[in-house]
Design an enzyme around this catalytic site. Structure first.
Site, PDB file in Angstrom:
ATOM      1  CB  ALA A 236      -0.908  -0.018   1.228  1.00  0.00           C
TER       2      ALA A 236
ATOM      3  CB  CYS B  62      -2.185  -6.250   5.582  1.00  0.00           C
ATOM      4  SG  CYS B  62      -1.621  -4.611   5.957  1.00  0.00           S
TER       5      CYS B  62
ATOM      6  CE  LYS C 213       2.058 -10.447   0.590  1.00  0.00           C
ATOM      7  NZ  LYS C 213       1.800  -9.647   1.804  1.00  0.00           N
TER       8      LYS C 213
ATOM      9  N   GLY D  92       9.429 -12.669   2.069  1.00  0.00           N
ATOM     10  CA  GLY D  92      10.017 -12.157   3.301  1.00  0.00           C
ATOM     11  C   GLY D  92      11.521 -12.076   3.236  1.00  0.00           C
ATOM     12  CG  ASP D  93      13.372 -10.586   5.968  1.00  0.00           C
ATOM     13  OD1 ASP D  93      12.663  -9.579   5.830  1.00  0.00           O
ATOM     14  OD2 ASP D  93      13.610 -11.112   7.075  1.00  0.00           O
TER      15      ASP D  93
ATOM     16  N   GLY E 282       9.102  -7.456  -1.657  1.00  0.00           N
ATOM     17  CA  GLY E 282       8.497  -6.179  -1.302  1.00  0.00           C
ATOM     18  C   GLY E 282       9.545  -5.097  -1.137  1.00  0.00           C
ATOM     19  NE  ARG E 283      10.210  -5.272   4.318  1.00  0.00           N
ATOM     20  CZ  ARG E 283      10.430  -5.897   5.456  1.00  0.00           C
ATOM     21  NH1 ARG E 283      10.575  -5.195   6.560  1.00  0.00           N
ATOM     22  NH2 ARG E 283      10.506  -7.221   5.509  1.00  0.00           N
TER      23      ARG E 283
HETATM   24  C1  LIG Z   1       4.968  -0.182   2.888  1.00  0.00           C
HETATM   25  C2  LIG Z   1       4.384  -1.574   2.874  1.00  0.00           C
HETATM   26  C3  LIG Z   1       3.057  -1.749   2.507  1.00  0.00           C
HETATM   27  C4  LIG Z   1       2.506  -3.029   2.473  1.00  0.00           C
HETATM   28  N1  LIG Z   1       1.220  -3.189   2.057  1.00  0.00           N
HETATM   29  C5  LIG Z   1       0.701  -4.433   1.896  1.00  0.00           C
HETATM   30  C6  LIG Z   1      -0.586  -4.631   1.326  1.00  0.00           C
HETATM   31  O1  LIG Z   1      -1.282  -3.681   0.960  1.00  0.00           O
HETATM   32  N2  LIG Z   1      -1.025  -5.906   1.199  1.00  0.00           N
HETATM   33  C7  LIG Z   1      -0.294  -6.986   1.607  1.00  0.00           C
HETATM   34  O2  LIG Z   1      -0.734  -8.133   1.471  1.00  0.00           O
HETATM   35  N3  LIG Z   1       0.936  -6.827   2.135  1.00  0.00           N
HETATM   36  C8  LIG Z   1       1.450  -5.593   2.273  1.00  0.00           C
HETATM   37  N4  LIG Z   1       2.724  -5.435   2.737  1.00  0.00           N
HETATM   38  C9  LIG Z   1       3.534  -6.619   3.022  1.00  0.00           C
HETATM   39  C10 LIG Z   1       4.381  -7.015   1.806  1.00  0.00           C
HETATM   40  O3  LIG Z   1       3.580  -7.427   0.733  1.00  0.00           O
HETATM   41  C11 LIG Z   1       5.355  -8.183   2.171  1.00  0.00           C
HETATM   42  O4  LIG Z   1       4.592  -9.288   2.558  1.00  0.00           O
HETATM   43  C12 LIG Z   1       6.303  -7.817   3.301  1.00  0.00           C
HETATM   44  O5  LIG Z   1       6.863  -6.539   3.110  1.00  0.00           O
HETATM   45  C13 LIG Z   1       7.440  -8.846   3.410  1.00  0.00           C
HETATM   46  O6  LIG Z   1       8.187  -8.912   2.225  1.00  0.00           O
HETATM   47  P1  LIG Z   1       9.615  -8.172   2.058  1.00  0.00           P
HETATM   48  O7  LIG Z   1      10.494  -8.633   3.180  1.00  0.00           O
HETATM   49  O8  LIG Z   1      10.098  -8.594   0.716  1.00  0.00           O
HETATM   50  O9  LIG Z   1       9.336  -6.697   2.162  1.00  0.00           O
HETATM   51  C14 LIG Z   1       3.284  -4.160   2.827  1.00  0.00           C
HETATM   52  C15 LIG Z   1       4.608  -3.961   3.207  1.00  0.00           C
HETATM   53  C16 LIG Z   1       5.169  -2.693   3.223  1.00  0.00           C
HETATM   54  C17 LIG Z   1       6.612  -2.542   3.614  1.00  0.00           C
END
Ligand SMILES: Cc1cc2nc3c(=O)[nH]c(=O)nc-3n(C[C@H](O)[C@H](O)[C@H](O)COP(=O)(O)O)c2cc1C
Length: 343
Positions: free
Chosen positions: A33, A115, A154, A216-217, A239-240
């Site tokens: 988001a 989320c 998810k 994740g990560d 994601g990040r």
């Molecule tokens: C800023 C931000 C917004 C996110 N918004 C959502 C979302 O709208 N829906 C969702 O399922 N996960 C959301 N997530 C979770 C990510 O999809 C992901 O599961 C999480 O960041 C872990 O992955 P990563 O380590 O690659 O970031 C959000 C994460 C971040 C950091």
């Protein structure tokens, strides 16, 4: 650059299927988001993401006609398949939201049960739903029955570490027609703290026959290969790691396929990507909102280099598109010149 699509040294073997769609490379931009808007999704797809999931859209129809929602539902010109995430708690409302989004161009519907945000969980949605397995089943069935397109889900690994029920949820998902399941290796209680754990994802993958995406990560090509290897997942979701590094998708795909690391993009390429991204943000949101939204992306692009703190400060003061573009262009020109001098 073409991206080879299989690897002899790890479990990566080309694309993953979601219904009729081949997701290749099987490296997917996670829904975020406030981040995975259309400009960012297009950029990540252009730089190698096999799929890019939209920001979540609220299932409550009272919120569908706000400016924000209308922007989130704009998929004009987006390459296939368009995946839209919906969030809510009421099966009938989620089913209606799925239908509405399909009518607006969604080719895959993704249900958010991952989320942890208060805003989402206070109304008993997002990962809060994992506590109520019968409700999960009702939601999944209602959404799958409502639309012809594939529905993905998810989740997190569970509610808290004492209640890691991802295996039950995965069986429910499979039994009720979910086309692919993304698992973030944290519980809801973990929020974003600690390291993601992959054992639960491995167990999920060993339990169900639908495609599983590990999340994740994953921030480097080496981590990507490790997570593919230990989980046996069909795809990765990032994601990040894509914030400020949208080229991570081609880097990972290349490494998985060849075992070789691509060189870091040159400042001149980063500048071209970033300036293009800024232009897209202004065009999509209008100048005022575009400049504001661009600031967080500029911050992320700048996060890896210590000298970029100064850049962030300067560029954050820009109030117009012209100024933001000029400062960005000047900064990268100086960076490229500095690197030429140092070489
Ligand atoms: C800023 C931000 C917004 C996110 N918004 C959502 C979302 O709208 N829906 C969702 O399922 N996960 C959301 N997530 C979770 C990510 O999809 C992901 O599961 C999480 O960041 C872990 O992955 P990563 O380590 O690659 O970031 C959000 C994460 C971040 C950091």
């Amino acid at each position: 650059m073409g991206i080879p699509s299989s690897c002899r040294c790890c479990s990566y073997n080309g694309g993953m299927r979601i219904g009729p769609y081949l997701i290749d490379p099987p490296v997917v931009l996670a829904p975020m988001a406030g981040v995975t808007d259309k400009p960012f999704r297009l950029l990540c797809k252009r730089l190698g993401a096999g799929l890019a999931v939209s920001e979540m859209t609220n299932a409550d129809p009272r919120l569908w006609h706000t400016r924000k929602s209308l922007q989130r539902m704009d998929h004009v010109g987006e390459p296939e398949p368009v995946s839209v995430q919906i969030a809510g708690y009421d099966p009938a409302m989620l089913a209606e939201a799925a239908r509405f989004n399909v009518a607006n161009g969604a080719q895959i519907i993704d249900i958010n049960m991952g989320c942890p945000a208060k805003k989402v969980c206070n109304v008993w949605s997002g990962s809060a739903l994992l506590q109520d397995e019968p409700l999960v089943a009702r939601i999944v069935k209602a959404v799958v029955d409502a639309v012809e397109v594939p529905v993905t889900l998810k989740i997190r690994t569970g509610w808290d570490r004492q209640n890691r029920n991802a295996l039950n949820i995965a069986r429910i998902a499979e039994d009720n027609g979910i086309a692919a399941l993304a698992v973030h290796g944290r519980t809801r209680a973990d929020k974003y703290e600690g390291d993601a754990e992959y054992d639960t994802i491995t167990a999920v993958k060993a339990t169900v026959r639908i495609p599983v995406l590990a999340n994740g990560d994953v921030n480097t090509p080496q981590q990507a290969r490790h997570v593919f290897d230990v989980t046996g997942a069909d795809a990765l979701m990032i994601g990040r790691g894509a914030q400020g590094r949208p080229w991570i998708f081609r880097e990972i795909a290349h490494y998985l396929a060849t075992g070789e690391l691509l060189p870091e993009p040159e400042p001149v390429e980063v500048a071209a990507i970033l300036l293009g991204h800024l232009e897209q943000l202004y065009a999509f949101y209008g100048e005022l909102a575009g400049v504001r939204i661009a600031r967080k992306h500029l911050g992320w692009y700048a996060k890896d280099r210590p000298e970029n703190a100064a850049f962030r400060q300067v560029v954050n003061r820009a109030e117009s598109a012209d100024a933001q573009l000029r400062l960005t262009r000047d900064y990268f020109a100086a960076l490229a010149a500095g690197e030429r001098l140092a070489a």
